[in-house]
Design a protein around this motif. Sequence first.
Motif, PDB file in Angstrom:
ATOM      1  N   CYS A 184     -10.567  -1.188   5.400  1.00 61.12           N
ATOM      2  CA  CYS A 184      -8.816  -1.061   5.477  1.00 61.12           C
ATOM      3  C   CYS A 184      -8.395  -0.198   6.604  1.00 61.12           C
ATOM      4  O   CYS A 184      -7.486  -0.343   7.443  1.00 61.12           O
ATOM      5  CB  CYS A 184      -8.245  -1.105   4.179  1.00 61.12           C
ATOM      6  SG  CYS A 184      -8.822  -2.428   3.078  1.00 61.12           S
TER       7      CYS A 184
ATOM      8  N   ALA B  64      -3.408  -3.336  -0.850  1.00 59.86           N
ATOM      9  CA  ALA B  64      -4.704  -3.033  -1.566  1.00 59.86           C
ATOM     10  C   ALA B  64      -4.521  -3.416  -3.229  1.00 59.86           C
ATOM     11  O   ALA B  64      -3.381  -3.563  -3.696  1.00 59.86           O
ATOM     12  CB  ALA B  64      -4.636  -1.546  -1.960  1.00 59.86           C
TER      13      ALA B  64
ATOM     14  N   SER C  33       0.847  -1.179   0.059  1.00 58.15           N
ATOM     15  CA  SER C  33       0.031  -0.006   0.002  1.00 58.15           C
ATOM     16  C   SER C  33       0.838   1.285   0.090  1.00 58.15           C
ATOM     17  O   SER C  33       1.865   1.442   0.899  1.00 58.15           O
ATOM     18  CB  SER C  33      -0.887  -0.082   1.115  1.00 58.15           C
ATOM     19  OG  SER C  33      -1.627   1.224   1.236  1.00 58.15           O
TER      20      SER C  33
ATOM     21  N   ASN D 125      -4.465   1.169   0.860  1.00 58.69           N
ATOM     22  CA  ASN D 125      -5.441   0.665   1.849  1.00 58.69           C
ATOM     23  C   ASN D 125      -5.831   1.668   2.987  1.00 58.69           C
ATOM     24  O   ASN D 125      -6.912   1.492   3.614  1.00 58.69           O
ATOM     25  CB  ASN D 125      -5.214  -0.881   2.137  1.00 58.69           C
ATOM     26  CG  ASN D 125      -4.062  -1.040   2.917  1.00 58.69           C
ATOM     27  OD1 ASN D 125      -3.218  -0.003   3.353  1.00 58.69           O
ATOM     28  ND2 ASN D 125      -3.623  -2.061   3.602  1.00 58.69           N
TER      29      ASN D 125
END
Length: 498
Positions: free
Chosen positions: A432, A443, A365, A426
Amino acid sequence: MNAVIADRKSRKFRDIENFDLNESNQYFLLPFRFHRVTADKEIIVNEVGDYLILPNGTFEKIVKRQINKQIDAELYGDLIANFFISEEAIPPLIDVLATRYRTKKLFLNYFTGLHIFVISLRCEHTCHYCQVSRVTENKDMFDMSISNIDKGIDIMFKSPNSHLTMEFQGGEALLAFDNIKYAVEKAERIANELGKGLTKVICTNLAIVTEEILEYCKEHKILISTSLDGPQYVHDKNRHKPHASSYELAVKGIELSRKVLGHDQVSALMTTTKLSLDYPIEIVDEYFNLGFQGIFLRNISPYGFALKNDKSKYETEKFLSFYKKALDRILEYNFNGNYFTEDLARIFLTKILTPFNVGFVDLQSPAGLINGVIVFNYDGAVYATDESRMLAEEQDFTFKLGTLNDKYNDLFFGKKAQEISQIWANEGLTGCSECAFQQYCGADPVHNHATQGDMYGYRPTSDFCQKNMEIIRYLIELMESDVRIKKIFERWAKTATH
Ligand code: SF4
């Protein structure tokens, strides 16, 4: 005016007992999240992935400021030391936290490293879960042209990353070995001129590999990545090759590759199909007996072509049960003094147990697509990931960034890339953003789009979320339950960062 007075009157302060004025409980909360790990334990995780395992109910006490500096001295000290609470609104060591955060996101410093060249779509296998298999001799139609190879190499060397990886995929990449040779030699020349590092990988089923091909790979330091789904009765059913045993060819190819290139220059990947679910132990044993140091237990991507095929579809719970049985077997090998890892666990454990992150495309992420990986298709199309081009084979071009004729900036920073970048972290996704495992997970907009029809995704019904959340929880539960397992996991995480 009357309305304002009435409104003011209705806003009341709470009674004095709602405020704890005991000075020893006056601390500030720093950002952290919690999750129930077992029936009686919960985990709290801070912004950089540091965690504490605590008895259930402790999280509530912390946020209600019921942890007393004197009475709960040890816990209080742990909470301060690990940046969960602070006695000042801005902790005096906030710079340390910032440095830790930067270390966790260090992979962003380098930008795109992995460049996948789909060098040919031709293949002599007919694996039931693969949509790219085509048996054809029509090279012009399904091989990457020299002109597209040139353009791909040009774009690759525009990446600011000082170390690039060029990965040749198919179909069966070795069917276009002459084009691979051309691409390797050209890229090596440019890498030398620019002073960039260059790793080269050929993904191949090894069915048509020869000593001559491997000698070339040795000379040019090309790594081999192959597919092995388990013992022969699993592999041959998953990876069908007309009139031959794919398993026998793969094993023979692995042995020959190790002989010519060296043992550690050959890696293998497995895909878990519905059939594989019945053989967790046997699949792990196969990898161990063939001398691999680990296995990556990968579920099948539940979309595109694979979804249409009943041999491939299964529920996430079934994969999780398969995964846990296989992991138990792997731990047995480790208890007996062997070093043998599970690589998905190793990625999570590195994030959980070390200050570092792992540049793994599916669990980053911001997500690894575009800023970690890019795919140049045989026909000149450019996709965000390998899964994106698989969607395109099903006529879904959502993640097509453009073509090799486009300019670098238009591909990597263009409209499509900007659209994807809105939802690739995320930290900003509902579900998340409040998840304790956010720092360990990632993500995956492609997966969200393919399975839920929307790049943003919806966590409560996401199989990506269900799988990651349970595996992370399970790894933590295992570490808590057995100190031997914790030591094994620490070793896996430590070796992954070297
Ligand atoms: S996908 Fe699920 S497990 Fe991963 S960070 Fe999001 S909510 Fe947590």
